[in-house]
Design a protein around this motif. Structure first.
Motif, PDB file in Angstrom:
ATOM      1  N   ASP A 119       0.878  -1.163   0.000  1.00  0.00           N
ATOM      2  CA  ASP A 119       0.000   0.000   0.000  1.00  0.00           C
ATOM      3  C   ASP A 119       0.915   1.211   0.000  1.00  0.00           C
ATOM      4  O   ASP A 119       1.598   1.497   0.984  1.00  0.00           O
ATOM      5  N   GLY A 122      -0.584   6.606  -1.844  1.00  0.00           N
ATOM      6  CA  GLY A 122      -1.550   7.227  -0.942  1.00  0.00           C
ATOM      7  C   GLY A 122      -1.901   8.674  -1.227  1.00  0.00           C
ATOM      8  O   GLY A 122      -2.070   9.468  -0.297  1.00  0.00           O
ATOM      9  N   PRO A 123      -2.055   9.062  -2.506  1.00  0.00           N
ATOM     10  CA  PRO A 123      -2.406  10.454  -2.785  1.00  0.00           C
ATOM     11  C   PRO A 123      -3.874  10.694  -2.454  1.00  0.00           C
ATOM     12  O   PRO A 123      -4.630   9.747  -2.265  1.00  0.00           O
ATOM     13  N   ASN A 124      -4.239  11.947  -2.374  1.00  0.00           N
ATOM     14  CA  ASN A 124      -5.632  12.273  -2.121  1.00  0.00           C
ATOM     15  C   ASN A 124      -6.205  12.974  -3.338  1.00  0.00           C
ATOM     16  O   ASN A 124      -5.581  13.874  -3.893  1.00  0.00           O
ATOM     17  N   HIS A 133       4.236  13.105  -0.676  1.00  0.00           N
ATOM     18  CA  HIS A 133       3.832  11.860  -1.329  1.00  0.00           C
ATOM     19  C   HIS A 133       4.979  11.222  -2.086  1.00  0.00           C
ATOM     20  O   HIS A 133       4.905  10.076  -2.492  1.00  0.00           O
ATOM     21  N   HIS A 159      -4.113   3.016  -3.206  1.00  0.00           N
ATOM     22  CA  HIS A 159      -5.015   3.369  -2.107  1.00  0.00           C
ATOM     23  C   HIS A 159      -5.321   4.874  -2.057  1.00  0.00           C
ATOM     24  O   HIS A 159      -4.917   5.602  -1.143  1.00  0.00           O
ATOM     25  N   GLU A 270     -10.310   4.553  -1.259  1.00  0.00           N
ATOM     26  CA  GLU A 270     -10.926   4.368   0.057  1.00  0.00           C
ATOM     27  C   GLU A 270     -12.404   4.027  -0.091  1.00  0.00           C
ATOM     28  O   GLU A 270     -12.944   3.215   0.657  1.00  0.00           O
ATOM     29  N   TYR A 324     -11.285   7.337   9.046  1.00  0.00           N
ATOM     30  CA  TYR A 324     -10.082   6.770   8.424  1.00  0.00           C
ATOM     31  C   TYR A 324      -9.850   5.333   8.909  1.00  0.00           C
ATOM     32  O   TYR A 324      -9.634   4.421   8.111  1.00  0.00           O
ATOM     33  N   ASP A 328      -9.674   1.827   6.785  1.00  0.00           N
ATOM     34  CA  ASP A 328      -8.502   0.956   6.728  1.00  0.00           C
ATOM     35  C   ASP A 328      -8.828  -0.461   7.185  1.00  0.00           C
ATOM     36  O   ASP A 328      -8.316  -1.425   6.628  1.00  0.00           O
ATOM     37  N   TYR A 346       2.541  -1.333   4.493  1.00  0.00           N
ATOM     38  CA  TYR A 346       2.053   0.044   4.325  1.00  0.00           C
ATOM     39  C   TYR A 346       3.246   0.990   4.317  1.00  0.00           C
ATOM     40  O   TYR A 346       3.987   1.054   5.299  1.00  0.00           O
ATOM     41  N   VAL A 348       3.985   4.483   4.595  1.00  0.00           N
ATOM     42  CA  VAL A 348       3.291   5.718   4.982  1.00  0.00           C
ATOM     43  C   VAL A 348       4.185   6.537   5.915  1.00  0.00           C
ATOM     44  O   VAL A 348       5.056   5.987   6.607  1.00  0.00           O
ATOM     45  N   GLN A 352       2.178   8.447  11.169  1.00  0.00           N
ATOM     46  CA  GLN A 352       0.950   7.651  11.291  1.00  0.00           C
ATOM     47  C   GLN A 352       1.194   6.307  11.987  1.00  0.00           C
ATOM     48  O   GLN A 352       0.341   5.426  11.961  1.00  0.00           O
ATOM     49  N   PHE A 356      -1.520   3.248  12.829  1.00  0.00           N
ATOM     50  CA  PHE A 356      -1.481   1.905  12.225  1.00  0.00           C
ATOM     51  C   PHE A 356      -1.353   0.807  13.282  1.00  0.00           C
ATOM     52  O   PHE A 356      -1.895  -0.276  13.122  1.00  0.00           O
TER      53      PHE A 356
HETATM   54  N1  ARG Z   1      -4.022   9.276   1.887  1.00  0.00           N
HETATM   55  C1  ARG Z   1      -3.274   9.132   3.095  1.00  0.00           C
HETATM   56  C2  ARG Z   1      -2.535  10.429   3.420  1.00  0.00           C
HETATM   57  O1  ARG Z   1      -2.329  11.277   2.556  1.00  0.00           O
HETATM   58  C3  ARG Z   1      -2.270   8.026   3.043  1.00  0.00           C
HETATM   59  C4  ARG Z   1      -2.859   6.654   2.872  1.00  0.00           C
HETATM   60  C5  ARG Z   1      -2.000   5.583   3.452  1.00  0.00           C
HETATM   61  N2  ARG Z   1      -2.555   4.262   3.351  1.00  0.00           N
HETATM   62  C6  ARG Z   1      -3.532   3.778   4.114  1.00  0.00           C
HETATM   63  N3  ARG Z   1      -3.958   2.557   3.924  1.00  0.00           N
HETATM   64  N4  ARG Z   1      -4.050   4.488   5.084  1.00  0.00           N
HETATM   65  O2  ARG Z   1      -2.154  10.598   4.566  1.00  0.00           O
END
Ligand code: ARG
Length: 589
Positions: A119, A122-124, A133, A159, A270, A324, A328, A346, A348, A352, A356
């Motif tokens: 995973d 992880g962009p939004n 990122h 993701h 998501e 969130y 997950d 993951y 990340v 975080q 996790f």
């Molecule tokens: N979109 C999240 C961020 O920008 C990161 C995602 C990471 N992966 C996950 N499974 N939560 O912080």
């Protein structure tokens, strides 16, 4: 092929055993003192206790049984009880010739491939990719390639973050700006337009604007929350808009990841996990894994052995909304169902980590995933500017990834042009390839969990531990080979590597021989920086060899052929390695 370390360890272990000691004392490691020997074994020091003997006596005992062993050039007992080892040049040459014949340069794939989901990225949606990122993409991509090279079944999943309040904010802002859009007409029941009512640049402007505005205007924020709720419950117009947002964003993200040479097997979002939530929550409640705390539904995940406070994992907020964590957990349910993975990794931001930890514990405790499945958090540190603070643009804003890449390419271009003339267009192309190497190597050569300083000047330097230096080495080997081919008309496909007793050559051979154990170790520790270090050491060993020996001018043809075979193998190893790291070399630079 077995690694050299394994082969020597076998041999030394046998010697311990032959002399009546336990074979486990025969473990060999790389030498701490390369000036004294290539490999060492410290087992005699450890064995001394058990056998109540001076370590040096044990060491001498073991060494005495290895006197005529063809594998070694030297095996010495050194006070207080070290065993110093050099392999024989013949053995080394044989080993390299075997590597040469092997498609994977002597690396043996695992016999029991695992299914691994990574995973990363992880962009939004609707937010431009920024340097934060970058690390996830770069590290994740290289872990994916590494695990694949090792022989595992790997699924890379981006993701995408597409399900939070950000969606409601964008839609509400759009409504404020263009209330006449058909998506906001509650009476409308026809088809919605195929064309999105915004471009990516508009979208990227809308989100921050909405976010800012919502901070000052609580009623706007309230409306955005309501919009999010309606969207998540299937509102037709909002769903159509959300699809536009997704499509426009994903096209842009793909373009950006392409530029980074990063690609995903899955573009899961998501929102894809949402459909698993109702059953999952029901199951968790029915099996008494949850309790109500201040109205919210939580799972206790504290353990007796904890040395820090691990708060409960919240599954539903007091208003029943998901968060969130819920997504997950549901994504774990989804991955289990679709792929039955052995591992999920993951990649990340390490900030975080606690989050996790809660999610992993909740997943294991509720048995939505088996105990045998490894959930691994591969947290990375922050990319800082020279001031030691998170990297920003000159005016203090968040640096877009695109601009960062452009500035690196520009820097490489001007460095290249300092002492050379290459046609403009070609130079720009090369600068792109070298720039990407500078960026990725600059990142990957640091231990992932650590913060690092983004130093454009250092990263783009053609000297030192940098991507461009590695590429420069590769290009140099390519050019020697081309030259050799031109002069002799031969490409030497099956050249034999011979063990001339030349220090720089033996050193280069030794470095090359460590390929398989480096890969195994880098994968074991999920540590691309170990592969970077190897690539750097191998490049240094090559450059020393190159400076001390005149390959093209060499008159002894057999020697020359042997050198060509050797540097060809080195080239292949370097190219395989940088490919695993996620970049490639140009033909010239
Ligand atoms: N979109 C999240 C961020 O920008 C990161 C995602 C990471 N992966 C996950 N499974 N939560 O912080």
């Amino acid at each position: 092929m077995k690694s050299i370390l394994n082969i020597i360890t076998e041999e030394i272990s046998g010697a311990f055993e032959a002399k009546g000691y336990d074979r486990s004392y025969g473990k060999v490691t790389l030498s701490n003192r390369p000036d004294l020997c290539q490999y060492q074994c410290n087992g005699a020091l450890a064995a001394a206790k058990e056998y109540k003997k001076a370590p040096i006596m044990i060491a001498e005992d073991v060494v005495s049984s290895l006197k005529d062993n063809k594998l070694f050039n030297k095996v010495e007992a050194i006070k207080p009880g070290f065993i110093n080892i050099d392999v024989s040049n013949d053995f080394l040459a044989d080993y390299l010739n075997d590597m040469n014949k092997d498609e994977k340069h002597g690396f043996e794939e695992v016999d029991n491939p695992k299914t691994i989901v990574i995973d990363y990225g992880g962009p939004n949606v609707a937010k431009p990719l920024h340097v934060g990122h970058l690390r996830s993409a770069v590290i994740g991509e290289s872990l994916k390639r590494l695990a694949r090279f090792v022989g595992h079944e790997v699924i890379g999943d981006v993701h995408l973050g597409d399900w939070g309040l950000q969606m409601g904010l964008i839609i509400t802002e759009l409504k404020k700006r263009q209330p006449e859009l058909v998506y906001f007409d509650e009476e409308y029941d026809g088809e919605y337009p195929e064309e999105a009512p915004f471009t990516i640049s508009e979208l990227e402007e809308i989100y921050p604007a909405a976010n800012e505005y919502s901070k000052e205007n609580p009623e706007f924020k309230e409306e955005a929350k309501q919009t999010t709720f309606l969207l998540q419950n299937g509102h037709r117009g909002y769903t159509a808009l959300w699809n536009h947002i997704l499509n426009v964003s994903i096209a842009d993200l793909k373009r950006n990841y392409d530029n980074l040479d990063v690609s995903f097997d899955l573009w899961k979002k998501e929102s894809d996990a949402q459909k698993y939530i109702p059953d999952m929550v029901k199951y968790m409640k029915e099996n008494n894994y949850t309790r109500i705390s201040d109205g919210a539904l939580v799972i206790d995940v504290k353990e007796e052995t904890d040395t820090r406070e691990i708060p409960p994992c919240m599954v539903l907020k007091s208003d029943g909304a998901t968060l969130y964590n819920t997504t997950d957990l549901a994504t774990i349910v989804e991955r289990e169902k679709l792929f039955d993975p052995d591992r999920i990794i993951y990649v990340v931001d390490k900030r975080q980590e606690l989050y996790f930890e809660q999610v992993f514990r909740a997943a294991k405790k509720t048995k939505i995933i088996g105990d045998d499945v490894e959930l691994i958090f591969q947290g990375f540190g922050t990319m800082n500017g020279k001031d030691g603070k998170p990297f920003k643009t000159r005016d203090g804003g968040v640096m877009r990834l695109e601009y960062l890449i452009e500035s690196i390419n520009e820097e490489v271009y001007s460095k290249m042009m300092e002492n050379r003339t290459i046609p403009e267009e070609e130079a720009r192309e090369i600068a792109k390839i070298v720039g990407l190497a500078a960026l990725k190597y600059g990142d990957l050569s640091n231990q992932a969990s650590k913060d690092y300083i983004f130093d454009i000047d250092r990263f783009t330097s053609f000297e030192g531990n940098t991507g461009p230096y590695i590429l420069y080495t590769i290009v140099r080997i390519k050019s020697i080979l081309k030259n050799y081919e031109k002069i002799t008309g031969s490409s030497l496909k099956n050249g034999v590597i011979r063990p001339y007793d030349i220090e720089s050559q033996i050193n280069l051979m030794l470095e090359a021989s460590k390929f398989n154990e480096t890969i195994a170790n880098a994968y074991e520790e999920l540590a691309p920086h170990k592969l970077c270090k190897y690539v750097y050491d191998l490049s240094n060993a090559f450059n020393t060899f190159y400076h001390e020996n005149k390959i093209i001018a060499e008159e002894d043809k057999e020697k020359q052929e042997s050198w060509i075979a050797l540097i060809k193998l080195v080239l292949e190893i370097l190219e395989t390695s940088i490919n695993i790291l996620g970049f490639k070399a140009p033909e010239r630079m």
